[in-house]
Design an enzyme around this catalytic site. Structure first.
Site, mmCIF file in Angstrom:
data_model
loop_
_atom_site.group_PDB
_atom_site.id
_atom_site.type_symbol
_atom_site.label_atom_id
_atom_site.label_comp_id
_atom_site.label_asym_id
_atom_site.label_seq_id
_atom_site.Cartn_x
_atom_site.Cartn_y
_atom_site.Cartn_z
ATOM 1 N N HIS A 307 0.839 -1.189 0.000
ATOM 2 C CA HIS A 307 0.000 0.000 0.000
ATOM 3 C C HIS A 307 0.870 1.233 0.000
ATOM 4 C CE1 HIS A 307 -3.113 2.863 1.049
ATOM 5 N NE2 HIS A 307 -3.942 1.964 0.591
ATOM 6 N N ASP A 364 -7.992 -5.225 -0.215
ATOM 7 C CA ASP A 364 -8.483 -6.074 -1.306
ATOM 8 C C ASP A 364 -8.109 -7.544 -1.149
ATOM 9 O OD1 ASP A 364 -9.667 -3.976 -2.764
ATOM 10 O OD2 ASP A 364 -7.717 -3.352 -3.503
HETATM 11 N N1 CMC Z 1 4.184 -7.614 -4.877
HETATM 12 C C1 CMC Z 1 5.539 -7.599 -5.010
HETATM 13 N N2 CMC Z 1 6.307 -6.514 -4.816
HETATM 14 C C2 CMC Z 1 5.685 -5.383 -4.484
HETATM 15 C C3 CMC Z 1 4.280 -5.307 -4.330
HETATM 16 C C4 CMC Z 1 3.534 -6.479 -4.528
HETATM 17 N N3 CMC Z 1 2.208 -6.463 -4.397
HETATM 18 N N4 CMC Z 1 3.937 -4.048 -4.000
HETATM 19 C C5 CMC Z 1 5.064 -3.354 -3.956
HETATM 20 N N5 CMC Z 1 6.135 -4.144 -4.247
HETATM 21 C C6 CMC Z 1 7.554 -3.772 -4.242
HETATM 22 C C7 CMC Z 1 7.912 -2.970 -5.478
HETATM 23 O O1 CMC Z 1 8.348 -3.804 -6.520
HETATM 24 C C8 CMC Z 1 8.998 -2.070 -4.941
HETATM 25 O O2 CMC Z 1 10.174 -2.835 -4.828
HETATM 26 P P1 CMC Z 1 11.629 -2.150 -5.045
HETATM 27 O O3 CMC Z 1 11.748 -1.145 -3.938
HETATM 28 O O4 CMC Z 1 12.578 -3.280 -4.944
HETATM 29 O O5 CMC Z 1 11.584 -1.517 -6.399
HETATM 30 C C9 CMC Z 1 8.529 -1.740 -3.524
HETATM 31 O O6 CMC Z 1 7.736 -2.871 -3.133
HETATM 32 C C10 CMC Z 1 7.698 -0.479 -3.401
HETATM 33 O O7 CMC Z 1 6.622 -0.601 -4.324
HETATM 34 P P2 CMC Z 1 6.007 0.606 -5.162
HETATM 35 O O8 CMC Z 1 5.310 0.056 -6.346
HETATM 36 O O9 CMC Z 1 7.064 1.643 -5.380
HETATM 37 O O10 CMC Z 1 4.982 1.186 -4.112
HETATM 38 P P3 CMC Z 1 3.773 2.133 -4.436
HETATM 39 O O11 CMC Z 1 3.453 2.861 -3.193
HETATM 40 O O12 CMC Z 1 4.056 2.946 -5.657
HETATM 41 O O13 CMC Z 1 2.584 1.125 -4.848
HETATM 42 C C11 CMC Z 1 0.766 -0.379 -4.669
HETATM 43 C C12 CMC Z 1 1.593 0.715 -3.970
HETATM 44 C C13 CMC Z 1 -0.473 -0.655 -3.853
HETATM 45 C C14 CMC Z 1 0.314 0.140 -6.044
HETATM 46 C C15 CMC Z 1 1.637 -1.641 -4.821
HETATM 47 O O14 CMC Z 1 1.991 -2.129 -3.540
HETATM 48 C C16 CMC Z 1 0.940 -2.740 -5.627
HETATM 49 O O15 CMC Z 1 1.032 -2.745 -6.851
HETATM 50 N N6 CMC Z 1 0.206 -3.691 -4.955
HETATM 51 C C17 CMC Z 1 -0.527 -4.696 -5.666
HETATM 52 C C18 CMC Z 1 -1.861 -4.148 -6.147
HETATM 53 C C19 CMC Z 1 -2.835 -3.935 -5.006
HETATM 54 O O16 CMC Z 1 -3.042 -4.800 -4.169
HETATM 55 N N7 CMC Z 1 -3.486 -2.757 -5.020
HETATM 56 C C20 CMC Z 1 -4.504 -2.406 -4.024
HETATM 57 C C21 CMC Z 1 -4.052 -1.306 -3.123
HETATM 58 S S1 CMC Z 1 -5.107 -1.084 -1.690
HETATM 59 C C22 CMC Z 1 -6.646 -0.635 -2.269
HETATM 60 C C23 CMC Z 1 -6.712 0.503 -3.206
HETATM 61 O O17 CMC Z 1 -5.920 1.434 -3.173
HETATM 62 O O18 CMC Z 1 -7.597 0.489 -4.019
#
Ligand code: CMC
Length: 428
Positions: A307, A364
């Site tokens: 998140h 989710d």
């Molecule tokens: N699986 C594997 N690695 C992950 C995941 C994941 N679900 N989420 C983040 N990471 C890793 C990412 O690769 C990065 O690694 P590194 O630092 O080595 O490059 C690190 O964690 C930080 O991730 P980020 O993408 O920079 O973080 P963000 O704040 O931009 O993204 C997120 C947040 C929710 C989009 C992301 O965690 C994600 O894609 N999660 C899966 C989709 C999901 O479940 N979304 C629902 C969010 S909650 C409800 C809502 O908002 O609607």
């Protein structure tokens, strides 16, 4: 005493006030940055460090796992309130009195219908259309049947628009599902409560008497409350930014629905169940999928994990996990996918990759298991999220307009070509 942040650029110092929220949050107010520095801007892709507004609606502390609507904890609201009370709270700022709640309910019930001609629009979609696309389109189409933008200076006009969309949105959402299933459209029953009626509109069969079910209703109520607002997330920011151009409420909501659809946002609830099903079909090998999620050459992500703001736990996920177990037990059901989800969470929560990056199950991760137990088709999961988020979007849109916020228009750092003289086509 005003706190000050000092910025030094090429030996020149600039001071900016630090503003403080009511919960000890600090933000550097850079409204004057470009003016005083002669055009220096900030760069913050994804707005990871940028506050886009001041807001009195939802407080969340991602480190401590706190989520409050208008000061009330999500745990207490999920336990003690119903969705309509929470909607009122979010939109108008206070829990309604019994009289206010009764009026809100009655006024919404007056709007539990949409123009019959909307059916023609719905009919234009193929049955296979994703319900989120249909819902976004129908929400926009509502404008044609309710023309005229809301006079935001008038409390009464604003209230009328709010009850209108609160009434009509569940009808549209239910219709998207019925259309897909080939069922006749249902207008519900205004003697039922808001959430009961939503359920009836989704599930009533033409040849059967509809019976309500308290377990189902309570579970739905809780899920809608847990999704009702989440401060400046992607879809809410979309609603606010579209509304900041003075586009109307319904147009802004339609844009918010599109933003919510994406699998990194609300679409994750559908993606989670699809992922869990794929793991099940693949023999339930959770370790394999954990390894895939960690592999930077593999685009796979553990859906329902991570998140932007929560870096400890997502309080909504905690409540939903317990609720999922209760609902399955109450309905006398078992879902092997719940075991896979729990197994996956256990492995991930102990794995260094996830621990280091503070990746936890989010809202989710378990919600789809409840939706499934309630008989809601997978492709409707994100629509359920939208139904819950509606009052949050409305509250944020209203706040943005009432605070007379300027049009949302970020800056950029241009990295393209400098000036080039035009080359005619025969010389390229
Ligand atoms: N699986 C594997 N690695 C992950 C995941 C994941 N679900 N989420 C983040 N990471 C890793 C990412 O690769 C990065 O690694 P590194 O630092 O080595 O490059 C690190 O964690 C930080 O991730 P980020 O993408 O920079 O973080 P963000 O704040 O931009 O993204 C997120 C947040 C929710 C989009 C992301 O965690 C994600 O894609 N999660 C899966 C989709 C999901 O479940 N979304 C629902 C969010 S909650 C409800 C809502 O908002 O609607």
């Amino acid at each position: 005493m005003t706190k000050i942040a000092t910025l030094e650029i090429n030996g020149n110092k600039y001071e900016f006030p630090i503003i403080e929220g009511t919960q000890n949050e600090f933000g550097i107010d850079i409204k004057t940055l470009r003016g005083v520095t002669g055009g220096v801007t900030t760069l913050d892709p994804g707005f990871k460090n940028t506050g886009s507004c001041e807001s009195a609606i939802t407080f969340l502390d991602g480190e401590k796992g706190i989520l409050r609507y208008r000061g009330y904890s999500i745990e207490e609201l999920a336990e003690k309130a119903d969705f309509l009370e929470v909607a009122y709270l979010l939109i108008f700022g206070e829990l309604p009195t019994a009289v206010q709640l009764e009026k809100f309910d009655a006024d919404i019930k007056e709007e539990l219908h949409v123009d019959e001609d909307m059916k023609n629009i719905l009919d234009g979609f193929p049955k296979s259309a994703h319900p989120m696309g249909v819902l976004s389109s129908l929400t926009n189409a509502l404008i044609a049947f309710n023309p005229g933008s809301v006079d935001v200076a008038s409390d009464d006009a604003m209230y009328r628009a709010i009850v209108k969309i609160m009434g009509k949105f569940p009808v549209l959402a239910a219709w998207t599902m019925r259309k897909r299933k080939g069922l006749p459209l249902d207008y519900g029953d205004s003697t039922l409560g808001y959430v009961e009626n939503l359920h009836k509109m989704m599930f009533a069969r033409p040849n059967r008497v509809y019976t309500k079910n308290k377990i189902v209703n309570d579970a739905l109520d809780k899920l809608l409350i847990l999704h009702a607002d989440h401060e400046q997330n992607c879809s809410t920011s979309t609603v606010r930014i579209v509304g900041s151009s003075h586009a109307g409420l319904f147009a802004s909501l339609s844009a918010g629905i599109s933003a919510l659809w994406g699998p990194l946002h609300g679409g994750a609830n559908q993606a989670v169940i699809e992922m869990l099903e794929a793991i099940k079909a693949d023999g339930g090998d959770t370790a394999k999928y954990i390894a895939k999620a960690k592999d930077k050459n593999d685009p796979f992500r553990l859906m329902g994990f991570g998140h932007r703001v929560y870096k400890n736990f997502d309080p909504r996920a905690k409540i939903i996990k317990v609720a999922a177990e209760e609902v399955l037990a109450d309905l006398g059901m078992e879902d092997p996918v719940l075991d896979i989800a729990k197994g996956l969470a256990k492995v991930a929560l102990e794995d260094e990759y996830f621990v280091k990056r503070k990746l936890y199950p989010n809202v989710d991760f378990y919600s789809g298991i409840i939706y499934r137990a309630l008989g809601i088709p997978t492709e409707m999961f994100t629509v359920m999220f939208a139904l819950g988020r509606l009052p949050g979007w409305i509250a944020q849109w209203r706040e943005m307009r009432q605070r007379k916020e300027p049009i949302g228009r970020p800056r950029q750092i241009y990295i393209g070509e400098g000036y080039r003289p035009f080359v005619s086509v025969e010389k390229r």
